[in-house]
Design an enzyme around this catalytic site. Sequence first.
Site, PDB file in Angstrom:
ATOM      1  N   ASP A   1      11.098  -7.780 -21.578  1.00 20.58           N
ATOM      2  CA  ASP A   1      11.558  -6.743 -22.505  1.00 20.58           C
ATOM      3  C   ASP A   1      13.036  -6.835 -22.821  1.00 20.58           C
ATOM      4  O   ASP A   1      13.813  -7.472 -22.105  1.00 20.58           O
ATOM      5  CB  ASP A   1      11.320  -5.358 -21.883  1.00 20.58           C
TER       6      ASP A   1
ATOM      7  N   ASP B   1      16.331 -15.629 -12.940  1.00 16.34           N
ATOM      8  CA  ASP B   1      17.606 -15.688 -13.649  1.00 16.34           C
ATOM      9  C   ASP B   1      18.729 -15.886 -12.622  1.00 16.34           C
ATOM     10  O   ASP B   1      18.959 -16.991 -12.154  1.00 16.34           O
ATOM     11  CB  ASP B   1      17.733 -14.400 -14.468  1.00 16.34           C
TER      12      ASP B   1
HETATM   13  P1  IMP Z   1      17.452 -11.956 -11.610  1.00 15.50           P
HETATM   14  O1  IMP Z   1      17.441 -10.967 -10.486  1.00 15.50           O
HETATM   15  O2  IMP Z   1      18.811 -12.068 -12.250  1.00 15.50           O
HETATM   16  O3  IMP Z   1      16.883 -13.307 -11.236  1.00 15.50           O
HETATM   17  O4  IMP Z   1      16.616 -11.355 -12.797  1.00 15.50           O
HETATM   18  C1  IMP Z   1      15.285 -11.190 -12.773  1.00 15.50           C
HETATM   19  C2  IMP Z   1      14.879 -10.106 -13.763  1.00 15.50           C
HETATM   20  O5  IMP Z   1      15.846  -9.936 -14.821  1.00 15.50           O
HETATM   21  C3  IMP Z   1      13.616 -10.500 -14.432  1.00 15.50           C
HETATM   22  O6  IMP Z   1      12.479 -10.108 -13.701  1.00 15.50           O
HETATM   23  C4  IMP Z   1      13.737  -9.826 -15.795  1.00 15.50           C
HETATM   24  O7  IMP Z   1      13.209  -8.515 -15.720  1.00 15.50           O
HETATM   25  C5  IMP Z   1      15.221  -9.756 -16.073  1.00 15.50           C
HETATM   26  N1  IMP Z   1      15.660 -10.817 -17.004  1.00 15.50           N
HETATM   27  C6  IMP Z   1      16.419 -11.901 -16.739  1.00 15.50           C
HETATM   28  N2  IMP Z   1      16.617 -12.671 -17.832  1.00 15.50           N
HETATM   29  C7  IMP Z   1      15.951 -12.055 -18.843  1.00 15.50           C
HETATM   30  C8  IMP Z   1      15.741 -12.372 -20.248  1.00 15.50           C
HETATM   31  O8  IMP Z   1      16.189 -13.390 -20.806  1.00 15.50           O
HETATM   32  N3  IMP Z   1      14.988 -11.474 -20.937  1.00 15.50           N
HETATM   33  C9  IMP Z   1      14.446 -10.352 -20.389  1.00 15.50           C
HETATM   34  N4  IMP Z   1      14.607 -10.030 -19.095  1.00 15.50           N
HETATM   35  C10 IMP Z   1      15.343 -10.882 -18.323  1.00 15.50           C
HETATM   36 MG    MG Z   2      13.207  -6.456 -17.292  1.00 13.99          MG
END
Ligand code: IMP
Ligand code: MG
Length: 179
Positions: A158, A102
């Site tokens: 989740d 994300d």
């Molecule tokens: P990042 O650090 O922002 O790249 O986010 C990674 C983590 O955020 C993932 O491993 C998920 O646990 C959570 N996450 C990001 N987007 C979503 C979504 O659309 N649904 C559920 N969890 C998400």
């Molecule tokens: Mg999560």
Amino acid sequence: MNPDIESVLVTEEEIKIKVKEIGNRISADFSNLNPMFIGILKGSFMFMSDLMRNVDISCSADFMGVSSYGTGTTSTGAVSITKDLQENIENRNVILVEDILDSGMTLNYLINILSVRNPASISTATFLDKPSRRKKPIYADYVGVEIPNVFVVGYGLDYAEKYRNLPYIGILKPEIYAE
Ligand code: IMP
Ligand code: MG
């Protein structure tokens, strides 16, 4: 279908096809390298188990627990380790396995702390990728499906610890997290 789901974004059949593709690519890219798959808990547990069943080379597995979200739908940016690796990764070819990429904060943090342990290489596999949300210049080597900026659940993902069991990726009804 689960009544809290607005629509299905990636079906069970599409998931199977994409995971098989990534498994085949990893088998080809890592033959004779004995890679270590590192599943990032909790979200990656389903993808991790499906992916490893689609890899036919010598390999091993470990898990790392990371928490970045709390119960909201947007990242706080703060990442914390809830469970460290059990295995030594020195001189190993590691493949980080994520449910979704994300903002990139989680993967950026993990790559930084794991690099210090001197692995031979660090590669990344994510089932879902939301490139429009990126805050760090992070790219995954293996991506299942690129998706738009929508909040999804299922296949390990989740919302407030629910919906991880859904066998498909679905878009949650906005009223569920507006409550
Ligand atoms: P990042 O650090 O922002 O790249 O986010 C990674 C983590 O955020 C993932 O491993 C998920 O646990 C959570 N996450 C990001 N987007 C979503 C979504 O659309 N649904 C559920 N969890 C998400
Ligand atoms: Mg999560």
